[in-house]
Design a protein around this motif. Structure first.
Motif, PDB file in Angstrom:
ATOM      1  N   SER A  93       0.663  -1.372   0.127  1.00 45.41           N
ATOM      2  CA  SER A  93       0.043  -0.057  -0.073  1.00 45.41           C
ATOM      3  C   SER A  93       0.661   1.095   0.016  1.00 45.41           C
ATOM      4  CB  SER A  93      -0.956  -0.187   1.159  1.00 45.41           C
ATOM      5  OG  SER A  93      -1.828   1.061   1.040  1.00 45.41           O
ATOM      6  N   ARG A  94       1.507   1.420  -1.027  1.00 43.92           N
ATOM      7  CA  ARG A  94       2.418   2.618  -1.352  1.00 43.92           C
ATOM      8  C   ARG A  94       2.312   2.941  -2.836  1.00 43.92           C
ATOM      9  NH1 ARG A  94       7.807   1.641   1.279  1.00 43.92           N
ATOM     10  NH2 ARG A  94       8.686   3.297   0.174  1.00 43.92           N
ATOM     11  N   SER A  95       2.975   4.079  -3.381  1.00 40.29           N
ATOM     12  CA  SER A  95       3.607   4.417  -4.766  1.00 40.29           C
ATOM     13  C   SER A  95       4.680   4.813  -4.252  1.00 40.29           C
ATOM     14  CB  SER A  95       2.498   5.259  -5.177  1.00 40.29           C
ATOM     15  OG  SER A  95       2.863   5.519  -6.442  1.00 40.29           O
ATOM     16  N   ASN A  96       5.797   4.142  -4.958  1.00 37.67           N
ATOM     17  CA  ASN A  96       7.275   4.540  -5.067  1.00 37.67           C
ATOM     18  C   ASN A  96       7.491   5.680  -6.158  1.00 37.67           C
ATOM     19  OD1 ASN A  96       8.136   2.899  -2.999  1.00 37.67           O
ATOM     20  ND2 ASN A  96       8.501   1.073  -4.462  1.00 37.67           N
ATOM     21  N   LYS A  97       6.776   5.572  -7.173  1.00 40.59           N
ATOM     22  CA  LYS A  97       6.825   6.955  -8.296  1.00 40.59           C
ATOM     23  C   LYS A  97       6.389   7.912  -7.605  1.00 40.59           C
ATOM     24  CE  LYS A  97       7.096   4.082 -12.448  1.00 40.59           C
ATOM     25  NZ  LYS A  97       6.410   3.945 -13.868  1.00 40.59           N
ATOM     26  N   GLN A  98       4.926   7.947  -6.957  1.00 36.50           N
ATOM     27  CA  GLN A  98       4.457   9.094  -6.222  1.00 36.50           C
ATOM     28  C   GLN A  98       5.471   9.612  -5.507  1.00 36.50           C
ATOM     29  OE1 GLN A  98       1.896   9.453  -3.101  1.00 36.50           O
ATOM     30  NE2 GLN A  98       0.045  10.068  -4.015  1.00 36.50           N
ATOM     31  N   SER A 123       0.178  16.815   0.463  1.00 36.77           N
ATOM     32  CA  SER A 123      -0.907  17.541  -0.176  1.00 36.77           C
ATOM     33  C   SER A 123      -2.286  16.352   0.378  1.00 36.77           C
ATOM     34  CB  SER A 123      -1.121  17.727  -1.312  1.00 36.77           C
ATOM     35  OG  SER A 123      -1.056  16.672  -2.318  1.00 36.77           O
ATOM     36  N   ASN A 124      -3.189  17.212   1.025  1.00 33.50           N
ATOM     37  CA  ASN A 124      -4.531  16.162   1.103  1.00 33.50           C
ATOM     38  C   ASN A 124      -4.257  15.143   2.178  1.00 33.50           C
ATOM     39  OD1 ASN A 124      -5.981  17.713  -0.649  1.00 33.50           O
ATOM     40  ND2 ASN A 124      -5.109  16.449  -2.292  1.00 33.50           N
ATOM     41  N   PHE A 125      -3.125  15.305   3.007  1.00 32.70           N
ATOM     42  CA  PHE A 125      -2.751  14.280   3.803  1.00 32.70           C
ATOM     43  C   PHE A 125      -3.322  14.247   5.405  1.00 32.70           C
ATOM     44  CE2 PHE A 125       0.584  12.177   6.708  1.00 32.70           C
ATOM     45  CZ  PHE A 125       0.650  10.840   6.253  1.00 32.70           C
ATOM     46  N   ILE A 174      -6.092   4.121   1.027  1.00 34.41           N
ATOM     47  CA  ILE A 174      -5.661   5.559   1.250  1.00 34.41           C
ATOM     48  C   ILE A 174      -5.156   6.177  -0.219  1.00 34.41           C
ATOM     49  CG2 ILE A 174      -4.394   7.045   2.820  1.00 34.41           C
ATOM     50  CD1 ILE A 174      -6.384   5.180   4.243  1.00 34.41           C
ATOM     51  N   GLN A 175      -5.892   6.239  -0.819  1.00 31.82           N
ATOM     52  CA  GLN A 175      -5.563   6.748  -2.126  1.00 31.82           C
ATOM     53  C   GLN A 175      -6.155   8.091  -2.580  1.00 31.82           C
ATOM     54  OE1 GLN A 175      -6.765   4.074  -5.098  1.00 31.82           O
ATOM     55  NE2 GLN A 175      -5.973   5.125  -6.946  1.00 31.82           N
ATOM     56  N   TRP A 176      -7.331   8.299  -2.351  1.00 32.38           N
ATOM     57  CA  TRP A 176      -8.155   9.770  -2.504  1.00 32.38           C
ATOM     58  C   TRP A 176      -8.890  10.165  -1.120  1.00 32.38           C
ATOM     59  CZ3 TRP A 176      -6.450  10.484  -7.474  1.00 32.38           C
ATOM     60  CH2 TRP A 176      -6.477   9.410  -8.340  1.00 32.38           C
ATOM     61  N   CYS A 233       0.564   8.665  -0.282  1.00 33.32           N
ATOM     62  CA  CYS A 233      -0.639   7.828  -0.375  1.00 33.32           C
ATOM     63  C   CYS A 233      -0.361   6.455   0.501  1.00 33.32           C
ATOM     64  CB  CYS A 233      -1.364   7.501  -1.571  1.00 33.32           C
ATOM     65  SG  CYS A 233      -0.364   6.641  -2.918  1.00 33.32           S
ATOM     66  N   GLY A 234      -1.306   5.628   0.633  1.00 36.16           N
ATOM     67  CA  GLY A 234      -1.033   4.329   1.100  1.00 36.16           C
ATOM     68  C   GLY A 234      -1.142   4.120   2.635  1.00 36.16           C
TER      69      GLY A 234
END
Length: 284
Positions: free
Chosen positions: A111-116, A188-190, A131-133, A143-144
């Motif tokens: 549950s993560r995005s290394n590119k993000q 952002s939005n965290f 935990i995406q949007w 995210c994640g």
């Protein structure tokens, strides 16, 4: 150097090394040649370990710790006093230690995005679910579940009447700061929706400077683990009393976890490690 010949019974001849070479050869076989034999001097590691997830709960909430943790109107500040058992020379490493927390769970790790983390919101991936949007449909950065569950207990230390400073810089891997977390990627939005997890992030700092997050995102393989919080750069004398100021924010009560604060010195072999002691122990 020529080899000498000698006669053997039956008329056969055999070759013999010169006496000097023979002596060297004999000492080599017997392992009597001079050699450097280093002496292992690992030294001693001094540690202070204090569990606080129970002691920091008011008596009226000892039977319902989850209600205490979830009620934002109840102060989570806590003060503990510990005695320094041994002389602790700087640097002294401050860790938080969690038990029964499975960071190695497959869905949690994915549950993560290394590119993000490296390039920004446009790389928000489905792997970050759930935990995406945020509630308004905007991408959450970072995210994640890993980032969402960020540890958020703050620590402070006083030694007598003096406040001890804790260095929070360079506690993460340099390779992570420079290559895995973007210098132009900002949170952002965290943690601003209805589903709040652990700690929050400073929206004015790029992810490459959010070292608490970087340390937390390097997941542990075991359910009991330590993560570096900071470094104390002054000595602590034996039998002196130190006061620890804790914000008991992180909710470990929902999954039966434990929280410890650890102060530890280190030698050239590193910190305390029971596995290393097992490996170095002689077999009897």
């Amino acid at each position: 150097m020529d080899e000498a010949s000698t006669s053997a019974p039956g008329g056969a001849t055999r070759r013999a090394f010169p006496p000097a070479r023979s002596r060297v050869y004999y000492r080599f076989i017997q392992q009597n040649l001079p050699a450097w034999k280093p002496a292992m001097t690992p030294g001693c590691v001094a540690e202070i370990i204090r569990r606080y997830d129970v002691d920091c709960v008011p008596n009226s909430y000892r039977g319902n710790k989850q209600a205490y943790s979830k009620d934002s109107l109840i102060s989570k500040n806590c003060t503990l006093e510990v005695k320094v058992p041994d002389h602790m020379r700087a640097p002294i490493y401050v860790y938080y230690e969690l038990e029964n927390f499975y960071q190695n769970h497959r869905r949690y790790v994915k549950s993560r995005s290394n590119k993000q983390l490296c390039f920004g919101a446009k790389y928000t991936a489905e792997s970050c679910s759930p935990i995406q949007w945020d509630d308004n449909g905007f991408p959450i950065v970072p995210c994640g579940l890993i980032a969402w569950s960020l540890f958020n207990d703050p620590y402070g230390f006083t030694y007598g009447s003096k406040e001890i400073k804790v260095n929070r810089k360079n506690i993460s891997w340099k390779s992570d700061r420079e290559h895995k977390f973007g210098k132009n990627v900002f949170p952002s939005n965290f943690q601003n929706g209805s589903f709040i997890g652990g700690g929050k992030l400073d929206p004015t700092l790029p992810l490459s400077e959010q070292e608490d997050l970087i340390v937390w995102m390097r997941t542990s393989a075991l359910p009991k683990f330590r993560k570096l919080y900071g470094v104390i750069e002054e000595d602590l004398r034996v039998d002196k009393t130190m006061t620890i100021l804790i914000g008991n924010n992180y909710n470990t009560y929902t999954f039966g976890g434990k929280k410890n604060i650890v102060l530890s010195t280190a030698t050239w072999l590193g910190g305390k490690n029971d596995l290393g002691i097992l490996i170095l122990s002689p077999v009897r």
